[in-house]
Design a protein around this motif. Structure first.
Motif, PDB file in Angstrom:
ATOM      1  N   ILE A 409     -14.486 -25.861 -52.947  1.00 23.26           N
ATOM      2  CA  ILE A 409     -13.784 -25.456 -52.849  1.00 23.26           C
ATOM      3  C   ILE A 409     -15.022 -23.560 -52.361  1.00 23.26           C
ATOM      4  O   ILE A 409     -13.763 -23.159 -52.114  1.00 23.26           O
ATOM      5  N   LEU A 410     -15.634 -23.525 -52.489  1.00 17.93           N
ATOM      6  CA  LEU A 410     -16.103 -22.061 -51.610  1.00 17.93           C
ATOM      7  C   LEU A 410     -15.896 -22.078 -50.491  1.00 17.93           C
ATOM      8  O   LEU A 410     -15.537 -20.914 -49.667  1.00 17.93           O
ATOM      9  N   SER A 411     -15.513 -23.558 -49.815  1.00 16.14           N
ATOM     10  CA  SER A 411     -15.739 -23.177 -48.922  1.00 16.14           C
ATOM     11  C   SER A 411     -13.955 -22.730 -47.897  1.00 16.14           C
ATOM     12  O   SER A 411     -13.591 -23.253 -47.042  1.00 16.14           O
ATOM     13  N   ILE A 412     -13.207 -23.075 -49.197  1.00 15.88           N
ATOM     14  CA  ILE A 412     -11.906 -23.137 -48.877  1.00 15.88           C
ATOM     15  C   ILE A 412     -11.624 -22.371 -47.922  1.00 15.88           C
ATOM     16  O   ILE A 412     -10.077 -22.628 -46.947  1.00 15.88           O
ATOM     17  N   PRO A 413     -11.757 -20.730 -47.998  1.00 16.13           N
ATOM     18  CA  PRO A 413     -11.478 -20.145 -47.343  1.00 16.13           C
ATOM     19  C   PRO A 413     -11.457 -19.950 -45.915  1.00 16.13           C
ATOM     20  O   PRO A 413     -10.995 -19.713 -45.018  1.00 16.13           O
ATOM     21  N   LEU A 414     -12.622 -20.772 -45.748  1.00 23.30           N
ATOM     22  CA  LEU A 414     -13.090 -20.745 -44.341  1.00 23.30           C
ATOM     23  C   LEU A 414     -12.042 -21.541 -43.263  1.00 23.30           C
ATOM     24  O   LEU A 414     -11.878 -20.572 -42.017  1.00 23.30           O
ATOM     25  N   PHE A 415     -11.099 -22.422 -43.949  1.00 25.94           N
ATOM     26  CA  PHE A 415     -10.217 -23.064 -42.703  1.00 25.94           C
ATOM     27  C   PHE A 415      -8.493 -21.470 -42.401  1.00 25.94           C
ATOM     28  O   PHE A 415      -7.893 -22.226 -41.594  1.00 25.94           O
ATOM     29  N   SER A 416      -9.227 -20.637 -43.382  1.00 26.56           N
ATOM     30  CA  SER A 416      -7.439 -19.667 -43.035  1.00 26.56           C
ATOM     31  C   SER A 416      -8.571 -18.310 -41.782  1.00 26.56           C
ATOM     32  O   SER A 416      -8.407 -17.234 -42.117  1.00 26.56           O
ATOM     33  N   ILE A 417      -9.738 -19.215 -41.926  1.00 31.35           N
ATOM     34  CA  ILE A 417     -10.987 -17.565 -40.947  1.00 31.35           C
ATOM     35  C   ILE A 417      -9.842 -17.182 -40.241  1.00 31.35           C
ATOM     36  O   ILE A 417      -9.364 -17.914 -39.106  1.00 31.35           O
ATOM     37  N   GLN A 418      -9.625 -15.617 -39.603  1.00 28.97           N
ATOM     38  CA  GLN A 418      -9.720 -15.003 -38.376  1.00 28.97           C
ATOM     39  C   GLN A 418     -10.180 -14.219 -38.053  1.00 28.97           C
ATOM     40  O   GLN A 418     -11.119 -13.277 -38.517  1.00 28.97           O
ATOM     41  N   LEU A 419     -11.135 -14.372 -36.439  1.00 33.55           N
ATOM     42  CA  LEU A 419     -11.828 -13.395 -35.978  1.00 33.55           C
ATOM     43  C   LEU A 419     -11.483 -12.692 -35.461  1.00 33.55           C
ATOM     44  O   LEU A 419     -10.259 -12.498 -35.103  1.00 33.55           O
ATOM     45  N   GLY A 420     -12.023 -11.467 -35.487  1.00 34.99           N
ATOM     46  CA  GLY A 420     -11.322 -10.743 -34.598  1.00 34.99           C
ATOM     47  C   GLY A 420     -12.360  -9.088 -34.378  1.00 34.99           C
ATOM     48  O   GLY A 420     -13.647  -9.909 -35.050  1.00 34.99           O
ATOM     49  N   HIS A 421     -11.552  -8.152 -34.538  1.00 39.18           N
ATOM     50  CA  HIS A 421     -12.702  -6.723 -34.579  1.00 39.18           C
ATOM     51  C   HIS A 421     -12.425  -6.063 -35.542  1.00 39.18           C
ATOM     52  O   HIS A 421     -11.014  -5.772 -35.344  1.00 39.18           O
ATOM     53  N   ILE A 422     -12.710  -5.095 -35.806  1.00 35.71           N
ATOM     54  CA  ILE A 422     -13.100  -4.750 -36.721  1.00 35.71           C
ATOM     55  C   ILE A 422     -12.808  -3.140 -36.157  1.00 35.71           C
ATOM     56  O   ILE A 422     -13.085  -2.144 -35.718  1.00 35.71           O
ATOM     57  N   GLY A 423     -10.960  -2.437 -37.242  1.00 34.03           N
ATOM     58  CA  GLY A 423     -10.954  -1.307 -36.737  1.00 34.03           C
ATOM     59  C   GLY A 423     -11.144  -0.188 -36.987  1.00 34.03           C
ATOM     60  O   GLY A 423     -11.291  -0.473 -38.146  1.00 34.03           O
ATOM     61  N   ASP A 424     -11.080   1.403 -36.440  1.00 36.46           N
ATOM     62  CA  ASP A 424     -11.458   2.439 -36.873  1.00 36.46           C
ATOM     63  C   ASP A 424     -10.784   2.532 -38.699  1.00 36.46           C
ATOM     64  O   ASP A 424     -11.417   3.125 -39.721  1.00 36.46           O
ATOM     65  N   GLY A 425      -9.444   1.603 -38.674  1.00 32.94           N
ATOM     66  CA  GLY A 425      -8.686   2.003 -40.513  1.00 32.94           C
ATOM     67  C   GLY A 425      -9.623   1.621 -41.190  1.00 32.94           C
ATOM     68  O   GLY A 425      -8.548   1.806 -42.374  1.00 32.94           O
ATOM     69  N   ALA A 426      -9.669   0.964 -41.027  1.00 31.90           N
ATOM     70  CA  ALA A 426     -11.418   0.348 -42.286  1.00 31.90           C
ATOM     71  C   ALA A 426     -12.131   1.005 -42.838  1.00 31.90           C
ATOM     72  O   ALA A 426     -12.830   0.853 -43.746  1.00 31.90           O
ATOM     73  N   ASP A 427     -12.949   1.970 -41.729  1.00 31.89           N
ATOM     74  CA  ASP A 427     -13.821   2.722 -42.203  1.00 31.89           C
ATOM     75  C   ASP A 427     -13.442   3.454 -43.178  1.00 31.89           C
ATOM     76  O   ASP A 427     -12.387   4.087 -43.638  1.00 31.89           O
ATOM     77  N   PRO A 428     -14.952   4.512 -43.787  1.00 33.32           N
ATOM     78  CA  PRO A 428     -14.603   5.055 -45.254  1.00 33.32           C
ATOM     79  C   PRO A 428     -14.034   6.551 -43.849  1.00 33.32           C
ATOM     80  O   PRO A 428     -14.266   6.872 -42.740  1.00 33.32           O
ATOM     81  N   GLU A 429     -13.600   7.122 -44.790  1.00 36.91           N
ATOM     82  CA  GLU A 429     -12.306   8.147 -44.911  1.00 36.91           C
ATOM     83  C   GLU A 429     -13.495   9.670 -44.465  1.00 36.91           C
ATOM     84  O   GLU A 429     -13.113  10.510 -44.269  1.00 36.91           O
ATOM     85  N   SER A 430     -14.700   9.702 -44.361  1.00 37.77           N
ATOM     86  CA  SER A 430     -15.729  10.323 -44.360  1.00 37.77           C
ATOM     87  C   SER A 430     -15.737  10.117 -42.709  1.00 37.77           C
ATOM     88  O   SER A 430     -16.094  10.818 -42.137  1.00 37.77           O
TER      89      SER A 430
END
Length: 765
Positions: A409-430
């Motif tokens: 059950i815990l592994s279910i999300p693994l089948f939709s994994i999307q690898l990528g690079h985390i952009g600057d838009g996910a960073d804190p506003e600070s």
């Protein structure tokens, strides 16, 4: 040798403690004087993005290099009112070291600013209302490698703009350089706070609880100083010191916990403190050494990726693992020698030990006819864990099915994994790069934060055919899906190369931007020059990240195969059972798959990401699964060896496969639970870090250890071992002849000392 080392360290504790203090001071001083900087260098020789960058450098140096943005915003008035300050800032930026070029975003005096074609977005460098603009600065090296001091010159260059009331933010790699230095003190304090509570409850002694924390901290600081010195030679990623801190503190506390637990049991059995420290080092210290080597081997497997960026992350984690092992084998015995029998002073509650003395026995005494550990005598009362083990023994299939169901059950999300690079838009506003990202996205669209540079090298094309090639290529670049805008092709000053810039409809981290990059490089550009000898490239920071993603994705399975094979060999050599080694590998795979599922659900699906300070749904950073796999596989051997060694030792003595599992679970479950809770708390505390990658690593490692120490180690392992029975320890004769003999827990040392200590029953012929 380990026993002599432990006894010598305990007996000469003043010398050992002084040596560690001197080493700590010297390493910190050397690191302060000569330590290097950390930066994210995604350079990939031989890839399309790197080859395209090399072409630009050769034919148009000012257009090559590594670009970053200095974003300007004035909500009160158009930026044309501060044109003099902008011109001054651009001129000052051009004079900075390593700057190839800086572009003024304002049109020349008296000229009309160019307007985008009808129906197309304005991608800059000046917004339609004139209130937002960006200066593109190109460097000959990655700005992240220039060090924090470099920002002083950049700040001075743009100071006139800030004095005029203009908001100035740094985007791209320059913004990453300007991020505040990671402060892990809060995470460390929380991890240490939880750890000391667990240790006090487990040990029942304040002194015994503080010892693992002190030794782990000293060893981790030494390891970080070593990492800083290594950073002066190699370029380590910005997450390296935090990653090394997490691993170093986690394993440092665990290793010290195992030694101190064994030492205290030996004291309870009447051993002299110095001899007890030596025996603890020879027994549990041997398991620590095997476990530490296994972690290092697993981390070394990351070099199979062929990427120095990934391999160096493994080396960073290795630096603190090495010092943690060294601290456990020398510093811990020295501290134990210093404290002596006072280890149980400030006693609180009931202490934890690998085995509890039979009720009514004084320390060091054994009643005539009393049960040895693992033996059941009439009327003997066992603890909660033994009763639990008997339940598993009676219904192994039920427990196995329940455990597998939880992991599935815990592994279910693994089948939709999307690898990528985390952009600057996910960073804190600070963070300044996040503010720059938001300003750019609002004024020019999200794709403006990750432009793609299209390069057509027509050096080999005859001059007479170049005009037709340019026309053919321009037509091919019209109406490309997922492209908000592709600028017209322009030739370099020598006419040998055509350059255009493509902007995605989405942010750089979005899957559609990755698709656009791949479509341009694999389909659009090759078709644009079809029938000619021209070469095409897609380059720029975003393109390099896509190349990095493709390489990592392509080699992830290879890394998994190598690490699993190494873990299989370690278990096979230690326990001499192919089936038990196969069981360990399979269960570790299931546990890690479940932890991957947790990470995907939280960050990619957004189930709790905002609560962790993550802005929106983000892809899984491409190298996180690879790092998690190597680290968790190494750490899981800690508990695997600790539990299976007890099962194996009881099996050799009694020949009762099922009874051996119950015995081992009873005497190790409490220590494993304490150790796991500590490591989980240390890892989980790092979700407070501002870096999204560190949040992922912290949550993923915490989930992995928790799942491994509960569902796998205390549920699936007993069930599978019960079902396997004596076949768990079956070894073909030919394999038995070639495998080396490894006394993992040093039972021979205990036998020579004439005590079974906390190790359970001794092996008999």
């Amino acid at each position: 040798m380990l026993r002599r080392t432990g006894e010598w360290s305990a007996r000469h504790f003043v010398v050992v403690l002084a040596a560690w203090v001197v080493a700590l001071g010297a390493l910190m001083g050397l690191n302060h004087a000569y330590g290097g900087e950390y930066s994210d260098n995604y350079a990939l020789p031989g890839t399309q993005s790197q080859d395209g960058l090399d072409v630009l450098r050769a034919h148009e140096p000012a257009a090559g290099g590594y670009s970053a943005q200095v974003v300007l915003y004035d909500g009160a008035k158009p930026l044309t009112g501060v044109s003099d300050q902008i011109s001054s800032a651009v001129a000052s930026l051009k004079k900075l070291p390593h700057v190839l070029n800086a572009t003024d975003p304002l049109p020349a005096p008296g000229s009309t600013p160019p307007s985008p074609p009808p129906g197309t977005p304005n991608v800059g460098p000046l917004s339609t209302d004139g209130k937002t603009a960006y200066i593109t600065v190109r460097f000959d090296v990655q700005p992240g490698t220039l060090g924090d001091d470099y920002l002083t010159g950049v700040d001075s260059a743009v100071e006139p703009l800030r004095a005029a009331g203009v908001q100035v933010e740094y985007g791209g790699s320059l913004g990453e350089l300007a991020r505040p230095e990671a402060d892990d003190r809060v995470s460390e304090a929380i991890g240490f706070g939880v750890a000391i509570v667990v240790l006090i409850i487990g040990f029942g002694s304040l002194i015994a609880a503080v010892l693992p924390l002190v030794t782990a901290l000293v060893a981790a600081i030494c390891g970080l100083a070593v990492l800083g010195l290594l950073a002066s030679v190699w370029t380590f990623a910005t997450v390296s010191p935090t990653l090394a801190t997490m691993i170093g503190i986690g394993v440092g506390i665990d290793y010290a916990l195992f030694l101190i637990t064994r030492h205290r049991q030996l004291l309870m059995n009447g051993q002299d403190p110095v001899m007890a420290a030596g025996l603890a080092t020879a027994t549990s210290g041997r398991a620590v050494l095997v476990s530490g080597c296994t972690v290092i081997i697993a981390l070394s497997g990351l070099w199979v990726s062929g990427l120095s960026f990934i391999g160096l992350l493994g080396l960073a984690a290795t630096s603190t693992v090495v010092t943690a092992v060294a601290g456990a084998l020398t510093l811990v015995p020295a501290m134990l020698g210093l404290i002596g029998r006072r280890i149980d002073r400030l006693h609180i509650g009931t202490p934890v030990a690998e085995t509890d003395p039979t009720p009514g026995d004084a320390p060091g005494e054994t009643r005539p006819g009393a049960a040895q550990p693992g033996e059941v005598q009439p009327g003997e009362v066992h603890g909660t864990w033994h009763r639990y083990a008997l339940r598993v023994e009676r219904r192994p299939w039920w427990f196995l099915s329940a455990g597998v169901a939880v992991l599935a059950i815990l592994s279910i999300p693994l089948f939709s994994i999307q690898l990528g690079h985390i952009g600057d838009g996910a960073d804190p506003e600070s963070f300044t790069d996040r503010r720059a990202f938001d300003l750019m996205s609002s004024a020019f669209g999200p794709g403006s934060n990750g432009p793609l540079t299209l390069v057509i090298d027509q050096t080999s094309v005859p001059a007479a055919d170049r005009s037709a090639l340019a026309s053919q290529a321009q037509k091919a670049l019209t109406g490309v899906p997922d492209a908000a805008l592709i600028t017209p092709l322009t030739p370099t000053s020598d006419g040998d190369v055509l350059i255009a810039t493509a902007y995605s409809v989405a942010a750089p981290q979005d899957e559609s931007t990755t698709s656009l990059t791949e479509h341009l490089s694999d389909d659009v550009l090759p078709q644009a020059v079809e029938g000619t000898t021209a070469a095409t490239y897609v380059t720029g920071t975003t393109a390099a990240q896509v190349d990095f993603l493709e390489i990592v994705s392509g080699r992830l399975l290879l890394i998994i195969a190598v690490v699993v094979a190494l873990a299989f060999l370690v278990i096979l050599i230690v326990f001499r059972g192919p089936l038990v080694a196969l069981k360990a590998a399979v269960l570790n795979l299931l546990s890690i798959a479940a932890s991957y599922g947790v990470v995907v659900a939280v960050f990619q699906w957004g189930w709790g990401g905002p609560a962790l300070g993550v802005n929106g749904d983000v892809p899984i950073e491409s190298y996180v699964p690879m790092m998690m796999f190597a680290i968790v596989f190494g750490l899981s051997m800690d508990y695997e060896i600790f539990l299976l060694s007890r099962v194996h030792e009881a099996w050799l003595r009694t020949g009762d496969a099922k009874g051996s599992v119950a015995h081992a679970l009873e005497i190790t479950a409490r220590v494993i639970t304490c150790a796991a809770l500590i490591m989980v708390s240390v890892f989980a505390a790092f979700v407070l870090n501002d870096s999204i990658v560190i949040k992922m690593m912290g949550l993923g490692l915490a989930a992995s250890v928790l799942i491994d120490a509960t569902v796998a180690r205390l549920l699936l392992v007993p069930a599978v071992m019960t079902l396997l029975g004596k076949w768990a320890w079956w070894t073909p004769r030919w394999l038995d002849r070639i495998l080396p003999h490894v006394d993992t827990e040093g039972e021979g040392e205990l036998a020579q000392a004439g005590t079974n200590g906390a190790a359970g029953p001794r092996r008999t012929p």
